[in-house]
Structure formats: C-alpha cells, structure tokens
Design an enzyme around this catalytic site. Structure first.
Site, mmCIF file in Angstrom:
data_model
loop_
_atom_site.group_PDB
_atom_site.id
_atom_site.type_symbol
_atom_site.label_atom_id
_atom_site.label_comp_id
_atom_site.label_asym_id
_atom_site.label_seq_id
_atom_site.Cartn_x
_atom_site.Cartn_y
_atom_site.Cartn_z
ATOM 1 N N HIS A 143 0.612 -1.082 -0.129
ATOM 2 C CA HIS A 143 -0.216 0.068 -0.029
ATOM 3 C C HIS A 143 0.924 1.171 -0.015
ATOM 4 C CE1 HIS A 143 0.911 -0.480 4.231
ATOM 5 N NE2 HIS A 143 0.478 0.657 4.501
ATOM 6 N N HIS B 4 1.528 3.956 1.926
ATOM 7 C CA HIS B 4 1.890 4.945 2.830
ATOM 8 C C HIS B 4 3.675 4.757 2.892
ATOM 9 C CE1 HIS B 4 -1.706 4.079 5.715
ATOM 10 N NE2 HIS B 4 -2.077 4.993 4.855
ATOM 11 N N ASP C 234 6.088 4.851 5.120
ATOM 12 C CA ASP C 234 6.816 3.883 5.679
ATOM 13 C C ASP C 234 6.713 2.495 4.910
ATOM 14 O OD1 ASP C 234 4.301 3.536 6.640
ATOM 15 O OD2 ASP C 234 4.772 2.502 8.284
ATOM 16 N N HIS C 235 6.042 2.290 3.746
ATOM 17 C CA HIS C 235 6.427 0.973 3.054
ATOM 18 C C HIS C 235 6.585 1.545 1.547
ATOM 19 C CE1 HIS C 235 3.815 -1.273 5.864
ATOM 20 N NE2 HIS C 235 3.409 -0.191 6.162
ATOM 21 N N HIS D 206 -7.488 -0.429 5.424
ATOM 22 C CA HIS D 206 -6.439 0.524 6.027
ATOM 23 C C HIS D 206 -6.030 1.609 5.107
ATOM 24 C CE1 HIS D 206 -2.720 1.557 8.142
ATOM 25 N NE2 HIS D 206 -2.088 1.370 6.868
ATOM 26 N N ASP E 200 -0.351 -3.937 6.143
ATOM 27 C CA ASP E 200 -0.732 -3.522 7.359
ATOM 28 C C ASP E 200 -2.518 -3.603 7.384
ATOM 29 O OD1 ASP E 200 1.298 -2.083 7.811
ATOM 30 O OD2 ASP E 200 0.712 0.195 7.638
ATOM 31 N N HIS F 240 4.466 -4.419 10.610
ATOM 32 C CA HIS F 240 4.948 -3.884 11.886
ATOM 33 C C HIS F 240 4.985 -5.091 12.784
ATOM 34 C CE1 HIS F 240 4.344 0.452 10.555
ATOM 35 N NE2 HIS F 240 3.565 -0.047 9.792
HETATM 36 ZN ZN ZN Z 1 -0.022 1.681 6.591
#
Ligand code: ZN
Length: 257
Positions: free
Chosen positions: A56, A58, A60-61, A114, A133, A171
C-alpha cells in the site's frame, strides 16, 4: 527447493521481508520502508534485488523504492487502485493477479480498509502471506480509507487461507496488540499462553513474526468478531459481527497499553 526468507527490522517498528529463489537467484523485497537495512541484508548474502512488491501507498512502506530501484533496477509491483501514490511503479495489480519471482508464484488479494487499494501477496506453495498493514499478529490495521466493516470483509478473505500459512506483516505491534486482545477475549486460554510467549520474545529483543493463520484464528480478536466470546467481551452478544468488529477497532484506537 525452498525459498529463503529474511525478516528485516526497519525504522522504529516496520518490517521488510526479503525472499530469495535459490533456483533462479531472483530476489524480492516486500515493502520498502528503509533502503539501508535492506541493502545490508542483501549484501550479506550477495543477493541482487529483482522485485519490489508493495502492499500500500503509506510512506513507511514505499519511501525506499527510489533508492532501491536506482541501485538494483528492480521491478516495482503495487496496487492498481493507488498506483498514482506509489513512486516508480512498473506493474499495477489487483484481485487474483499472478505474481512471479523467479520460479516462485504468488497471487494478489485485494484487502481494502487500512487504505482503499491495499493488497496482500499470497505464495500458495510456500504457504506465505505478506499482509502489509491489513492483518497484524494479534491485530489489524486501522481502517483509514474504508470503513471498519469493509476491513472485516477483507480480513475474512485472509482467514479463509490454509491454517499453516505463515503470516508476515508490516509492523512489530504484537505485544501491544496482545495486551489489548486479552481485554476483549479474557477467557481464551490459547491467547493467554500466546501473550506470555510474546512478552518473553520481546523481552529478548526478538521478532514475534511469523505467526500462522491457525494461531491468528484462535487468538486474534479481529479475526474472531463472529465468535460469541469476543462479542461478549465487548458487551455485544448476538450482534452482527461487522458491528462487533467496528467496536473492537474503536476500542483498540483508544487503548493505552
Ligand atoms: Zn500503512
């Protein structure tokens, strides 16, 4: 030959996972939180990255995509629905599309919730699930872009996968998830045992991943919203599972533990 797997802690609590196909030397990373630890893991094995699989959009990915692509020229695959938010994407995929990493085959499941376009990667023969996530060990992602009942439907698709499937997620949230889980499913003996194991694992500084879907089905309250004990745990016995799930998600959002 079996696939080689390396779980790579990144940033404060993210994971990237590297997969290596010994037959072809193809190497995939699932999600790209931080280039340096991923490069170190690849260098240690003398592996060269060929595929970047994104769950996805985001930051941090996806934020290490440009650095990894520049260094290795790897093919970037990600969800079609949010392709415009993923840098340097080469292949856009959606529901049941096939993925190939060397001789290893996977398929995509769309799991909106998410994010609107979140996807997960299932390697059927190897029994691996890379859930980003959407599903965490003992938890699930916050439904930011789709309502909680949509995320519940997405999680049911993952619960239907074979129990021996290994769960890798984005995570290390397992300990706080476990502390929440026991508040809504206090009679669950398997959960109590798992909480104790997780406390010991984290105290030793070790990752709690992977778990298995069989373990999650027994202990993760977010996969058990249709179980009487969990409904009772939030005072909603007999209510619609999607409503129970929504309540679980709201309680987790405000849980301090
Ligand atoms: Zn995420």
């Amino acid at each position: 030959m079996a696939v080689d797997i390396r779980l790579i802690p990144c940033l404060s609590d993210n994971y990237a996972v590297v997969l290596h196909d010994p037959a072809t030397n193809a190497v995939a990373v699932i999600d790209a939180p931080d280039a340096a630890p991923i490069e170190r893991a690849l260098d240690a094995e003398k592996w060269k990255l060929t595929h970047i699989l994104i769950t996805h959009h985001h930051g941090d990915h996806v934020q290490a995509i440009p650095a990894l692509k520049k260094k290795y020229g790897a093919i970037v695959t990600g969800p079609r629905v949010e392709a415009d938010k993923i840098p340097m994407i080469d292949a856009q995929v959606g529901h049941s599309d096939p993925i190939v990493v060397g001789n290893i085959k996977a398929h995509v499941i769309e799991t909106p919730g998410h994010t609107a376009g979140h996807i997960v990667y299932v390697f059927d023969s190897e029994h691996l699930l890379f859930a980003g996530d959407t599903l965490f060990a003992l938890g699930c992602g916050r439904p930011f872009e789709r309502p909680a009942p949509i995320l519940w439907q997405s999680l049911l698709k993952l619960r239907d996968l074979p129990g021996e499937t290994k769960l890798y997620c984005g995570h290390e949230y397992t300990l706080s998830n476990a502390r929440f889980a026991i508040t809504v499913d206090p009679k669950n003996a398997a959960l109590k045992k798992r909480l104790a194991n997780i406390e010991a694992t984290r105290a030793a500084g070790k990752p709690t991943l992977p778990s298995t879907l069989a373990e999650e089905s027994r202990t993760n309250p977010f996969l058990r919203a249709d179980h009487a004990d969990v409904a009772e745990g939030v005072g909603m016995k007999g209510r619609d599972p999607a409503a129970v799930f929504t309540e679980l998600r709201e309680r987790k959002n405000s849980f301090k533990g």
